[in-house]
Design an enzyme around this catalytic site. Structure first.
Site, short mmCIF file in Angstrom:
data_model
loop_
_atom_site.label_atom_id
_atom_site.label_comp_id
_atom_site.label_asym_id
_atom_site.label_seq_id
_atom_site.Cartn_x
_atom_site.Cartn_y
_atom_site.Cartn_z
N TYR A 103 0.54 -1.71 -0.02
CA TYR A 103 -0.09 -0.20 -0.08
C TYR A 103 1.04 1.71 0.21
CZ TYR A 103 -4.85 -0.07 -0.10
OH TYR A 103 -6.21 -0.27 -0.24
N GLU A 132 -0.70 4.64 -0.02
CA GLU A 132 -1.93 6.17 -0.48
C GLU A 132 -0.82 7.21 -0.70
OE1 GLU A 132 -4.63 5.51 1.79
OE2 GLU A 132 -5.82 4.48 0.40
N ASP A 134 -6.18 13.93 -25.22
CA ASP A 134 -6.27 11.96 -25.03
C ASP A 134 -5.30 11.62 -26.28
OD1 ASP A 134 -6.36 9.48 -24.50
OD2 ASP A 134 -8.95 9.31 -23.73
N THR A 162 -3.46 5.69 -22.34
CA THR A 162 -2.67 4.60 -22.19
C THR A 162 -1.86 4.59 -21.88
OG1 THR A 162 -3.74 3.60 -23.81
CG2 THR A 162 -5.38 3.55 -22.16
N LYS A 203 -1.26 0.33 -25.48
CA LYS A 203 -1.97 -0.06 -26.91
C LYS A 203 -0.29 0.83 -27.23
CE LYS A 203 -6.70 1.84 -25.46
NZ LYS A 203 -7.47 2.86 -25.66
N ARG A 262 -1.45 -2.88 -18.14
CA ARG A 262 -2.72 -2.06 -18.42
C ARG A 262 -2.66 -0.76 -17.76
NH1 ARG A 262 -7.03 -3.23 -21.64
NH2 ARG A 262 -5.63 -5.08 -22.30
#
Ligand SMILES: *Cc1c(COP(=O)(O)O)cnc(C)c1O
Length: 408
Positions: A47, A49, A192, A218, A221, A227
């Site tokens: 974790y 954060e 984008d 992203t 691609k 991903r």
């Protein structure tokens, strides 16, 4: 502990499917074994954060180093002064931008999904089209981006945000025109680059960072990474807002195994071989597109300058769904796709999208790409001929065996 046989069997089957099919889905790719290893690593246990050196959890010594390296590499790759590598996906990156800049009810101007836009750019079926008042632009008669329409819609509606970028447009976009319109109406400009990030990183498509307030993308691609999503900017008034908008406003803990894999992806994209790869992606795409044009297929925008193009199937009297299904039987994977002002719904559609990032990654050069186009053309022109499908499947398997994906 017993291993989960059911799931591992399905993973093996999927692995075989990926090996045995020619993948022409423009948004998919194969990652390198190093990216795969990082993404399957112990970092998934952690974790973290917050941001580097401002974490809400202890034990982040190495995590901080990994995230810093990812950020430095992405900055270099895209010539950005600000990068956030935490978005879980392209959609999450877009929502974080909207959340940072907009209030509910604000007006956004994005590309119509039927003309090539993404659902997160204000589509009514997406939250971006529900929370905000979304206006859309599209392609003109020549099937190029209609800058005149964008300008007049912007002047008329004064959107708070203009969104450029797309999921299925095959030509080079004029970012400067978007920039000029956005300054005229004092709108923020989001570009984008989800689909074309790899081409931009290889300098084969104009880099929009000079013009956009914010760029989202992203990483899975054309960029060939895990991903995930990223946010980039050179507008220093926005850096803090964007960071806050990802954490704590729209996400919790970052996926550190994915961020490590992103860092590897950026390193791979900074290598000279990456430019060679992207050049071959473009070459394969152009040759395939030209083959279809020669065979009198209708291509949206009539050409490609990118890694993809869309075939309009209406004159063949078959739908996108039919074409997708029939090609699938021959182990050729494409996705059905809207054509501008499509009369069919999103499950049927009137077109298919063809992209070359994945086949190029497995080492296919233009001669084989043309051969694949020939096989597709043959099937689409004889859709009830079962024999052709059978024979094609055999030929496709031979190509696949020549170009394995497990050694990338
Ligand atoms: C793919 C894509 C996205 C969404 O990415 P996800 O990671 O699937 O959420 C956003 N914008 C554009 C233009 C895309 O093509």
């Amino acid at each position: 502990m017993n291993k989960d046989k059911k799931i591992f069997k399905l993973i093996t089957l999927e692995q075989n499917r990926q090996h045995n099919t020619i993948n022409l889905i423009a948004s998919e790719n194969y990652v390198s074994k190093y990216i795969l290893k990082a993404q399957g690593s112990c970092l998934t246990n952690k974790y973290a954060e917050g941001y580097c050196n401002k974490r809400y959890y202890g034990g982040c010594k190495y995590i901080n180093k990994i995230e810093k390296i990812a950020i430095i590499r992405a900055k270099k790759l895209f010539k950005a002064k600000y990068v956030n590598v935490q978005p879980h996906s392209g959609s999450q990156a877009n929502f974080a931008v909207y959340n940072a800049l907009l209030k509910p009810g604000d007006i956004i101007l994005g590309m119509n999904i039927k003309h090539g836009g993404h659902i997160t750019h204000g589509s009514k079926i997406n939250i971006s089209g529900k929370i905000y008042k979304s206006i859309t632009y599209g392609l003109n008669k020549n099937q190029n981006i209609d800058y005149k329409q964008i300008k007049s819609l912007a002047l008329q509606h004064k959107p708070k945000l203009i969104i450029a970028g797309f999921s299925s447009f095959s030509k080079i976009c004029n970012w400067k025109k978007f920039y000029k319109i956005s300054r005229l109406t004092k709108s923020f400009l989001l570009i984008d680059i989800s689909h074309i990030a790899g081409l931009i990183a290889a300098k084969l498509y104009p880099n929009p960072l000079k013009y956009a307030d914010i760029v989202t993308s992203t990483t899975h691609k054309t960029l060939c990474g895990p991903r995930g999503g990223i946010i980039l900017s050179n507008n220093k008034n926005l850096y803090k807002k964007l960071d806050k908008s990802i954490f704590p406003q729209t996400q919790g803990g970052p996926l550190m195994h994915v961020i490590a894999a992103k860092a590897i992806c950026f390193k791979e994209a900074l290598n000279k071989n990456f430019i060679k790869y992207q050049k071959q992606v473009l070459k394969n795409c152009k040759y395939m597109c030209n083959f279809f044009l020669k065979k009198k297929f209708q291509i949206i925008s009539n050409k490609t300058e990118t890694h993809l193009f869309i075939i309009n199937l209406t004159n063949l009297k078959i739908t996108g769904l039919q074409a997708q299904k029939i090609l699938n039987k021959a182990n050729i994977i494409v996705n059905k796709n809207y054509i501008p002002d499509d009369k069919q719904n999103s499950f049927i559609t009137s077109g298919i999208r063809i992209g070359t990032p994945a086949i190029t990654k497995r080492g296919i050069k233009h001669k084989t790409a043309i051969y694949i186009a020939k096989l597709i053309s043959n099937i689409l022109k004889n859709i009830s001929n079962v024999n052709i499908i059978k024979k094609t499947k055999y030929k496709i398997k031979k190509i696949c065996n020549k170009h394995p994906i497990n050694k990338l």
